[in-house]
Design an enzyme around this catalytic site. Structure first.
Site, mmCIF file in Angstrom:
data_model
loop_
_atom_site.group_PDB
_atom_site.id
_atom_site.type_symbol
_atom_site.label_atom_id
_atom_site.label_comp_id
_atom_site.label_asym_id
_atom_site.label_seq_id
_atom_site.Cartn_x
_atom_site.Cartn_y
_atom_site.Cartn_z
ATOM 1 N N PHE A 127 -98.926 13.393 -31.269
ATOM 2 C CA PHE A 127 -98.606 14.145 -32.481
ATOM 3 C C PHE A 127 -99.824 14.992 -32.857
ATOM 4 C CE2 PHE A 127 -97.973 14.906 -36.994
ATOM 5 C CZ PHE A 127 -96.657 15.352 -36.981
ATOM 6 N N ASP A 198 -101.115 4.637 -32.706
ATOM 7 C CA ASP A 198 -100.420 5.226 -33.856
ATOM 8 C C ASP A 198 -98.986 4.689 -33.803
ATOM 9 O OD1 ASP A 198 -98.846 6.867 -35.490
ATOM 10 O OD2 ASP A 198 -100.066 8.643 -35.129
ATOM 11 N N TYR A 223 -93.430 6.204 -44.580
ATOM 12 C CA TYR A 223 -92.253 6.942 -45.072
ATOM 13 C C TYR A 223 -91.138 7.114 -44.046
ATOM 14 C CZ TYR A 223 -95.226 10.669 -43.085
ATOM 15 O OH TYR A 223 -96.045 11.398 -42.278
ATOM 16 N N LYS A 224 -91.350 6.651 -42.812
ATOM 17 C CA LYS A 224 -90.279 6.824 -41.808
ATOM 18 C C LYS A 224 -89.377 5.582 -41.846
ATOM 19 C CE LYS A 224 -93.317 9.587 -38.815
ATOM 20 N NZ LYS A 224 -92.878 10.949 -39.066
ATOM 21 N N ARG A 371 -83.456 16.835 -32.984
ATOM 22 C CA ARG A 371 -83.875 15.425 -32.945
ATOM 23 C C ARG A 371 -82.999 14.611 -33.905
ATOM 24 N NH1 ARG A 371 -89.855 13.386 -34.676
ATOM 25 N NH2 ARG A 371 -89.069 14.178 -36.649
HETATM 26 C C1 LIG Z 1 -97.069 10.068 -34.653
HETATM 27 C C2 LIG Z 1 -97.386 10.659 -35.977
HETATM 28 N N1 LIG Z 1 -98.619 10.521 -36.492
HETATM 29 C C3 LIG Z 1 -98.948 11.035 -37.705
HETATM 30 C C4 LIG Z 1 -97.995 11.715 -38.448
HETATM 31 C C5 LIG Z 1 -98.289 12.329 -39.774
HETATM 32 O O1 LIG Z 1 -99.334 11.805 -40.446
HETATM 33 P P1 LIG Z 1 -99.476 12.050 -42.030
HETATM 34 O O2 LIG Z 1 -98.606 11.053 -42.705
HETATM 35 O O3 LIG Z 1 -100.915 11.888 -42.285
HETATM 36 O O4 LIG Z 1 -98.974 13.417 -42.343
HETATM 37 C C6 LIG Z 1 -96.707 11.866 -37.960
HETATM 38 C C7 LIG Z 1 -95.704 12.585 -38.759
HETATM 39 O O5 LIG Z 1 -94.590 12.763 -38.432
HETATM 40 C C8 LIG Z 1 -96.399 11.336 -36.689
HETATM 41 O O6 LIG Z 1 -95.175 11.488 -36.183
#
Ligand SMILES: Cc1ncc(COP(=O)(O)O)c(C=O)c1O
Length: 412
Positions: A127, A198, A223-224, A371
Site C-alpha cells: 500500500f 501491516d 475502520y475496515k 474491488r
Molecule cells: C494496507 C494499508 N495500509 C495503510 C492504509 C492507510 O493507512 P491510514 O489509516 O494511515 O490512512 C491502508 C488504507 O487503505 C491500507 O490498505
C-alpha cells in the site's frame, strides 16, 4: 455445473451460522454494501456507546471521566481486544494514531534496533502509505538507509544481512493475496532482520496469529473489518521480547513512565505503553471498542469460511451472468486471498460509479480494478447475487457509458 439461482443464495443464507450478526449493524435497506474492506458498516452497539461517551461521559462527568470511565487506559483495553483477533497477548497491542503514523513509529524503532543495517525491504505492490512513510523516514535520517523494493513473490529470497526490517502488508489491498506470515518471518529472522506486518486487510477478516509466526512488529487500521468508523484510530503490536528495547521516535507524554509527574526529562513507560504519543481520541476509540466487542462474539473460523464462500460465489456468478462482458479476474486464488475480490475492466471506474448509482457499493483501484469486499458479519449470499445482477444490468444496457460516471471524484 448447474446454474446458480437467487433461491440457492437465499438457502445458503438460511443455513449461515453468522446470519444473526447482520441485525447488529445499521445498513440502509436499498444498498448492497461490498466495501467493508474500506469502511466497515456501523454496529448498533457503537451508536449506543458513542451516545454514552458523549452524553454521559463527556457531557456530565466531564474531565472526571479519565479516571471514572477509564478513558486513560482505553488504548490498552481496546488493544487487548484486537490482540485476541491477531494472535497477540493482551499486553502486546495498543490502539493509537493512524496506521501511517504507527508505521513511522515502528519502522523508526526497528532501524534503531538494528543500527548496523541500512535496508528497509518491501514490495512495490505494498500500500503506498507504507512506502511513502519509509521514504520520509529515510530522508529524515539523512539518506543513510535505503528502501529496497522486490516483487512479493521473490521477497523471501531477497532478505539478507543488510536488511534491518522487512515491511509487508499481509493481505494485498488490490489482489487480496496473502503472504505466508510464518514463512516470511522465519526468513527475516534467519537473516537477523525484524519483521513488520501491516494487518489493515487482515484484522477481523481472517485468522491471524502474530505470535505463532514469531512476528516482531505489526500495525493495522480500525475502520475496515473492525468496523470502528471513519478515521477510527489504528493499532500497533510489539512482541513482548522487544518492548523494553524500543526507543520511541515520537516520545510524547502519554508514552512516558509517569505522565502526571510532569518531569522535564523523557522516561519511556514500561511495556507497550511507550508506543503511545499524545492524548487518545476518546470518542472514536470508544466507538471502535464497542465494535470490537461485536466482532469478538463471532468465531473467526466461521468468518473465514463464509468470506471464502462469498468470494467464490461472487466470481462464479460473474462468470455465469457477465461472462461476455470482458471482465478479467484480478484476485488471487481462493485460499491465497483475503476477504475481497477484484475484477479488471478498462472501464472499471465508470462501471463502479454506475453500480453505486444502483445501490451496489464497492470501490475502484486505479488503473482498472473494481474491488468488492465481503464482510461476513453482515454480508449475505443474496448480496452477491444482487450485486452481480446489478452488474449485468449495467453492462447489458451500457449504463456506465455516460459522462456523469466518468468524472473522477476525489475518493475512488
Ligand atoms: C494496507 C494499508 N495500509 C495503510 C492504509 C492507510 O493507512 P491510514 O489509516 O494511515 O490512512 C491502508 C488504507 O487503505 C491500507 O490498505
Amino acid at each position: 455445473m448447474s446454474r446458480i439461482t437467487r433461491a440457492d443464495c437465499e438457502a445458503r443464507d438460511r443455513a449461515d451460522p453468522l446470519a444473526p450478526f447482520r441485525q447488529r449493524f445499521v445498513l440502509p435497506p436499498d444498498v448492497v454494501y461490498l466495501d467493508g474492506n474500506s469502511l466497515g458498516a456501523l454496529p448498533k452497539a457503537a451508536v449506543a456507546r458513542l451516545q454514552q461517551a458523549v452524553d454521559r461521559e463527556w457531557g456530565q462527568d466531564l474531565i472526571r471521566s479519565w479516571n471514572l470511565h477509564r478513558w486513560i487506559d482505553l488504548p490498552q483495553r481496546a488493544g487487548a481486544k484486537i490482540g485476541r483477533l491477531v494472535g497477540a497477548k493482551a499486553n502486546e497491542v495498543v490502539v493509537a494514531d493512524s496506521t501511517s503514523v504507527n508505521l513511522f513509529k515502528l519502522l523508526a524503532a526497528a532501524l534503531r534496533l538494528k543500527p548496523g543495517r541500512r535496508v528497509i525491504l518491501s514490495e512495490p505492490g505494498n500500500f503506498p502509505t507504507d512506502l511513502y512513510v519509509a521514504q520520509g523516514l529515510i530522508d529524515m535520517l539523512g539518506g543513510k538507509h535505503e528502501l529496497k523494493l522486490v516483487p512479493g513473490e521473490r521477497i523471501a529470497d531477497a532478505i539478507d544481512e543488510t536488511v534491518a526490517v522487512v515491511s509487508l502488508t499481509h493481505v494485498n489491498y488490490k489482489s487480496g493475496r496473502i503472504h505466508d506470515m510464518a514463512a516470511v518471518t522465519a526468513k527475516a529472522h534467519a537473516a537477523g532482520a525484524l519483521m513488520l506486518w501491516d494487518l489493515c486487510h487482515s484484522a477481523g477478516a481472517l485468522p491471524v496469529d502474530l505470535n505463532a509466526a514469531k512476528a516482531d512488529l505489526a500495525v493495522g487500521c480500525g475502520y475496515k473489518y473492525l468496523n470502528g468508523g471513519p478515521g477510527a484510530p489504528a493499532f500497533l503490536f510489539v512482541a513482548e521480547r522487544h518492548q523494553e528495547s524500543i526507543r520511541p521516535p515520537l516520545s510524547g507524554w502519554m508514552g512516558h513512565a509517569h505522565p502526571f509527574t510532569f518531569d522535564i526529562g523523557y522516561e519511556p513507560a514500561h511495556g507497550i505503553a511507550r508506543n503511545l504519543c499524545g492524548t487518545p481520541p476518546v470518542l472514536s476509540m470508544s466507538t471502535l471498542d464497542a465494535a470490537l466487542d461485536v466482532m469478538l462474539e463471532a468465531d473467526m473460523k466461521a468468518i473465514r469460511a463464509k468470506s471464502l464462500a462469498l468470494g467464490e460465489l461472487f466470481l462464479a456468478l460473474v462468470e455465469q451472468e457477465c461472462g461476455r462482458h470482458g471482465f478479467a479476474n484480478g484476485s488471487a486464488p481462493q485460499h491465497e486471498r483475503g476477504s475481497q475480490v477484484g475484477l479488471l475492466h478498462p472501464e472499471g471506474y465508470a462501471i463502479m460509479q454506475a453500480l453505486i448509482a444502483r445501490g451496489v457499493i464497492g470501490d475502484f483501484r486505479a488503473p482498472d480494478m473494481l474491488r468488492f469486499g465481503f464482510a461476513p458479519l453482515y454480508n449475505r449470499f443474496v448480496d452477491a447475487w444482487d450485486a452481480v445482477a446489478a452488474l449485468k444490468a449495467v453492462m447489458d444496457a451500457r449504463a456506465w457509458d455516460a459522462p456523469k460516471f466518468k468524472t473522477r471524484a476525489a475518493v475512488t
